[in-house]
Design an enzyme around this catalytic site. Structure first.
Site: not given
Ligand code: DX5
Ligand code: ZN
Length: 229
Positions: A199-200, A67, A33, A69, A37, A143, A145-146, A138, A8, A35, A177-179
Protein backbone atom coordinates in the site's frame (compact mmCIF):
# COMPACT_ATOMS: atom_id res chain seq x y z
CA UNK A 1 8.26 -18.68 -11.89
CA UNK A 2 5.46 -16.15 -11.42
CA UNK A 3 6.06 -13.08 -9.30
CA UNK A 4 3.07 -10.78 -8.74
CA UNK A 5 3.07 -7.19 -7.49
CA UNK A 6 -0.27 -5.90 -6.17
CA UNK A 7 -0.68 -2.28 -5.03
CA UNK A 8 -3.30 -1.95 -2.28
CA UNK A 9 -6.06 0.59 -2.92
CA UNK A 10 -6.29 1.22 0.84
CA UNK A 11 -3.32 3.59 0.50
CA UNK A 12 -4.78 5.52 -2.46
CA UNK A 13 -5.93 9.17 -2.50
CA UNK A 14 -9.66 8.76 -1.81
CA UNK A 15 -10.36 12.09 -3.48
CA UNK A 16 -9.62 10.54 -6.88
CA UNK A 17 -10.04 6.77 -6.62
CA UNK A 18 -10.72 6.19 -10.32
CA UNK A 19 -7.54 8.08 -11.23
CA UNK A 20 -5.63 6.00 -8.67
CA UNK A 21 -6.95 2.78 -10.25
CA UNK A 22 -5.68 4.01 -13.64
CA UNK A 23 -2.30 4.80 -12.06
CA UNK A 24 -2.02 1.19 -10.82
CA UNK A 25 -2.88 -0.20 -14.27
CA UNK A 26 -0.36 2.12 -15.95
CA UNK A 27 2.33 1.06 -13.44
CA UNK A 28 2.37 -2.48 -14.81
CA UNK A 29 0.96 -4.06 -11.64
CA UNK A 30 -0.34 -7.62 -11.89
CA UNK A 31 -3.55 -6.89 -10.00
CA UNK A 32 -5.21 -4.32 -7.75
CA UNK A 33 -5.61 -5.39 -4.11
CA UNK A 34 -8.92 -4.22 -2.60
CA UNK A 35 -9.23 -4.40 1.20
CA UNK A 36 -12.74 -4.95 2.54
CA UNK A 37 -13.19 -4.32 6.29
CA UNK A 38 -16.36 -4.84 8.30
CA UNK A 39 -15.54 -3.09 11.64
CA UNK A 40 -16.03 -6.47 13.36
CA UNK A 41 -13.35 -8.83 12.07
CA UNK A 42 -11.01 -5.83 12.11
CA UNK A 43 -11.49 -2.51 13.94
CA UNK A 44 -11.96 -0.43 10.78
CA UNK A 45 -14.18 0.14 7.76
CA UNK A 46 -13.00 0.56 4.19
CA UNK A 47 -14.69 -0.20 0.87
CA UNK A 48 -17.58 -2.31 -0.33
CA UNK A 49 -18.92 -3.86 -3.54
CA UNK A 50 -19.68 -0.47 -5.14
CA UNK A 51 -16.07 0.75 -4.96
CA UNK A 52 -14.98 -2.67 -6.23
CA UNK A 53 -17.37 -2.30 -9.20
CA UNK A 54 -16.04 1.21 -9.86
CA UNK A 55 -12.50 -0.19 -10.03
CA UNK A 56 -13.63 -2.89 -12.45
CA UNK A 57 -15.38 -0.36 -14.71
CA UNK A 58 -12.38 1.97 -14.60
CA UNK A 59 -9.65 -0.61 -15.35
CA UNK A 60 -11.46 -3.68 -16.74
CA UNK A 61 -8.20 -5.32 -17.82
CA UNK A 62 -6.67 -5.21 -14.33
CA UNK A 63 -7.57 -8.23 -12.15
CA UNK A 64 -9.17 -7.29 -8.82
CA UNK A 65 -7.77 -9.14 -5.83
CA UNK A 66 -10.36 -8.75 -3.09
CA UNK A 67 -9.32 -9.36 0.52
CA UNK A 68 -12.38 -9.91 2.71
CA UNK A 69 -11.52 -8.96 6.30
CA UNK A 70 -15.01 -9.97 7.36
CA UNK A 71 -16.44 -12.20 10.07
CA UNK A 72 -19.19 -13.40 7.70
CA UNK A 73 -17.67 -13.28 4.18
CA UNK A 74 -20.22 -15.73 2.76
CA UNK A 75 -23.01 -13.18 3.25
CA UNK A 76 -21.52 -10.73 0.74
CA UNK A 77 -19.28 -12.82 -1.50
CA UNK A 78 -21.79 -12.85 -4.38
CA UNK A 79 -21.82 -9.05 -4.40
CA UNK A 80 -18.03 -8.97 -4.84
CA UNK A 81 -18.16 -11.64 -7.55
CA UNK A 82 -20.81 -9.59 -9.40
CA UNK A 83 -18.64 -6.50 -8.92
CA UNK A 84 -15.88 -8.13 -10.94
CA UNK A 85 -13.49 -9.72 -8.43
CA UNK A 86 -10.92 -11.98 -10.12
CA UNK A 87 -9.78 -13.44 -6.79
CA UNK A 88 -11.65 -13.59 -3.48
CA UNK A 89 -9.74 -14.20 -0.26
CA UNK A 90 -11.42 -15.14 2.99
CA UNK A 91 -9.80 -15.44 6.39
CA UNK A 92 -9.22 -18.85 7.96
CA UNK A 93 -10.46 -17.26 11.23
CA UNK A 94 -13.82 -16.26 9.67
CA UNK A 95 -17.10 -17.56 11.09
CA UNK A 96 -18.25 -19.55 8.06
CA UNK A 97 -17.99 -23.02 6.56
CA UNK A 98 -14.62 -22.50 4.87
CA UNK A 99 -14.75 -25.44 2.44
CA UNK A 100 -18.28 -24.63 1.35
CA UNK A 101 -17.53 -20.93 0.87
CA UNK A 102 -14.33 -21.67 -1.07
CA UNK A 103 -16.23 -24.13 -3.28
CA UNK A 104 -18.92 -21.54 -4.02
CA UNK A 105 -16.29 -18.96 -4.96
CA UNK A 106 -14.53 -21.44 -7.23
CA UNK A 107 -17.81 -22.47 -8.89
CA UNK A 108 -18.27 -18.83 -9.92
CA UNK A 109 -15.00 -18.99 -11.84
CA UNK A 110 -13.19 -16.76 -9.34
CA UNK A 111 -9.77 -17.62 -7.88
CA UNK A 112 -9.82 -18.61 -4.22
CA UNK A 113 -7.53 -17.72 -1.36
CA UNK A 114 -7.22 -18.18 2.37
CA UNK A 115 -5.64 -15.57 4.62
CA UNK A 116 -4.11 -15.88 8.10
CA UNK A 117 -3.76 -13.27 10.84
CA UNK A 118 -0.29 -13.00 12.46
CA UNK A 119 -1.26 -15.07 15.52
CA UNK A 120 -2.69 -17.94 13.46
CA UNK A 121 -0.25 -20.82 12.87
CA UNK A 122 0.65 -22.06 9.40
CA UNK A 123 -0.98 -25.42 10.12
CA UNK A 124 -4.43 -23.77 10.19
CA UNK A 125 -4.42 -23.61 6.37
CA UNK A 126 -2.81 -27.01 5.70
CA UNK A 127 -6.15 -28.90 5.49
CA UNK A 128 -7.37 -26.47 2.80
CA UNK A 129 -4.33 -26.21 0.52
CA UNK A 130 -5.97 -28.33 -2.19
CA UNK A 131 -9.02 -26.03 -2.17
CA UNK A 132 -7.26 -22.72 -2.83
CA UNK A 133 -5.21 -21.03 -5.53
CA UNK A 134 -3.34 -18.94 -3.02
CA UNK A 135 -2.55 -18.33 0.64
CA UNK A 136 -2.06 -14.81 1.98
CA UNK A 137 0.05 -14.40 5.10
CA UNK A 138 -0.72 -11.14 6.94
CA UNK A 139 2.59 -9.55 7.86
CA UNK A 140 0.88 -6.93 10.05
CA UNK A 141 -2.25 -7.10 12.20
CA UNK A 142 -5.02 -6.48 9.63
CA UNK A 143 -7.05 -3.28 9.83
CA UNK A 144 -4.71 -0.45 8.90
CA UNK A 145 -2.06 0.42 6.34
CA UNK A 146 1.31 1.90 7.20
CA UNK A 147 2.28 -0.53 10.00
CA UNK A 148 5.75 -2.09 10.38
CA UNK A 149 6.40 -5.56 8.94
CA UNK A 150 6.42 -8.43 11.47
CA UNK A 151 9.61 -10.47 10.78
CA UNK A 152 8.24 -13.39 12.80
CA UNK A 153 6.01 -14.16 9.79
CA UNK A 154 8.98 -15.32 7.65
CA UNK A 155 9.07 -18.75 9.29
CA UNK A 156 5.33 -19.13 8.62
CA UNK A 157 5.93 -18.50 4.91
CA UNK A 158 8.62 -21.16 4.78
CA UNK A 159 6.34 -23.66 6.59
CA UNK A 160 3.48 -23.10 4.15
CA UNK A 161 5.74 -23.29 1.07
CA UNK A 162 7.29 -26.52 2.39
CA UNK A 163 3.90 -28.12 3.00
CA UNK A 164 2.59 -27.07 -0.42
CA UNK A 165 5.66 -28.57 -2.07
CA UNK A 166 5.23 -31.77 -0.04
CA UNK A 167 1.65 -32.02 -1.35
CA UNK A 168 2.82 -31.43 -4.92
CA UNK A 169 1.25 -27.97 -5.07
CA UNK A 170 4.22 -26.08 -6.43
CA UNK A 171 1.85 -23.66 -8.18
CA UNK A 172 0.32 -22.35 -4.94
CA UNK A 173 0.50 -18.56 -4.81
CA UNK A 174 1.98 -17.45 -1.49
CA UNK A 175 1.35 -13.78 -0.82
CA UNK A 176 2.26 -11.27 1.86
CA UNK A 177 0.36 -8.15 2.93
CA UNK A 178 1.42 -5.46 5.38
CA UNK A 179 4.61 -3.44 5.76
CA UNK A 180 5.87 -4.58 2.35
CA UNK A 181 8.66 -2.55 0.73
CA UNK A 182 11.56 -3.68 -1.48
CA UNK A 183 13.55 -4.95 1.50
CA UNK A 184 10.81 -6.83 3.34
CA UNK A 185 9.46 -8.17 0.03
CA UNK A 186 12.88 -9.66 -0.81
CA UNK A 187 13.05 -11.26 2.65
CA UNK A 188 9.60 -12.80 2.08
CA UNK A 189 10.61 -14.04 -1.39
CA UNK A 190 13.64 -15.74 0.16
CA UNK A 191 11.17 -17.62 2.40
CA UNK A 192 8.87 -18.73 -0.42
CA UNK A 193 6.52 -15.81 -1.13
CA UNK A 194 5.80 -14.94 -4.77
CA UNK A 195 3.00 -12.35 -4.40
CA UNK A 196 3.58 -8.94 -2.82
CA UNK A 197 0.84 -6.55 -1.70
CA UNK A 198 2.05 -3.04 -0.96
CA UNK A 199 0.00 0.00 0.00
CA UNK A 200 1.97 2.94 1.32
CA UNK A 201 5.31 1.91 -0.21
CA UNK A 202 3.92 2.11 -3.77
CA UNK A 203 1.18 4.77 -3.56
CA UNK A 204 3.44 7.38 -2.01
CA UNK A 205 5.77 7.25 -5.03
CA UNK A 206 5.56 9.86 -7.76
CA UNK A 207 6.61 7.12 -10.21
CA UNK A 208 4.67 3.98 -9.26
CA UNK A 209 5.79 2.25 -12.44
CA UNK A 210 9.44 2.41 -11.33
CA UNK A 211 8.40 1.20 -7.87
CA UNK A 212 6.58 -1.83 -9.26
CA UNK A 213 9.51 -2.80 -11.47
CA UNK A 214 12.03 -2.35 -8.63
CA UNK A 215 9.94 -4.54 -6.34
CA UNK A 216 9.60 -7.10 -9.12
CA UNK A 217 13.37 -7.15 -9.68
CA UNK A 218 14.18 -7.44 -5.95
CA UNK A 219 11.73 -10.29 -5.40
CA UNK A 220 12.47 -12.16 -8.63
CA UNK A 221 16.14 -12.42 -7.68
CA UNK A 222 15.44 -13.55 -4.09
CA UNK A 223 12.72 -16.02 -5.12
CA UNK A 224 14.96 -17.48 -7.82
CA UNK A 225 17.73 -18.08 -5.28
CA UNK A 226 15.21 -19.71 -2.92
CA UNK A 227 13.97 -22.06 -5.65
CA UNK A 228 17.52 -23.15 -6.49
CA UNK A 229 18.64 -23.54 -2.90
C1 DX5 B 1 -4.06 -4.16 6.04
C2 DX5 B 1 -4.37 -4.41 4.58
C3 DX5 B 1 -3.25 -4.13 3.65
C4 DX5 B 1 -2.76 -2.71 3.66
C5 DX5 B 1 -1.25 -2.78 3.64
O1 DX5 B 1 -5.11 -4.63 6.84
O2 DX5 B 1 -4.78 -5.76 4.38
O3 DX5 B 1 -3.57 -4.53 2.32
O4 DX5 B 1 -3.18 -1.94 2.58
O5 DX5 B 1 -0.75 -1.49 3.77
P1 DX5 B 1 0.80 -1.18 3.87
O6 DX5 B 1 1.45 -1.71 2.64
O7 DX5 B 1 0.84 0.30 3.96
O8 DX5 B 1 1.28 -1.88 5.11
ZN1 ZN C 1 -5.07 -6.62 2.29
Amino acid sequence: MDIAILPSLLAADYGCLAEECRRVAAAGADALHVDIMDAHFVPNLSFGPDVTAMAHRTVPGLPLHVHLMMTHPHLLMDRFIDAGAASLLIHVEAACDLSRTLAQIRQSGVRTGLTLKPATPAAAVFPFLAEVDEVLVMTVEPGYGGQPFLPGMLAKLADIRREADRLGQGKLGLLVDGGINNGTAADCAAHGANGFIAGSALFRLADMRAGVSEMRAATTAAYGRMCQG
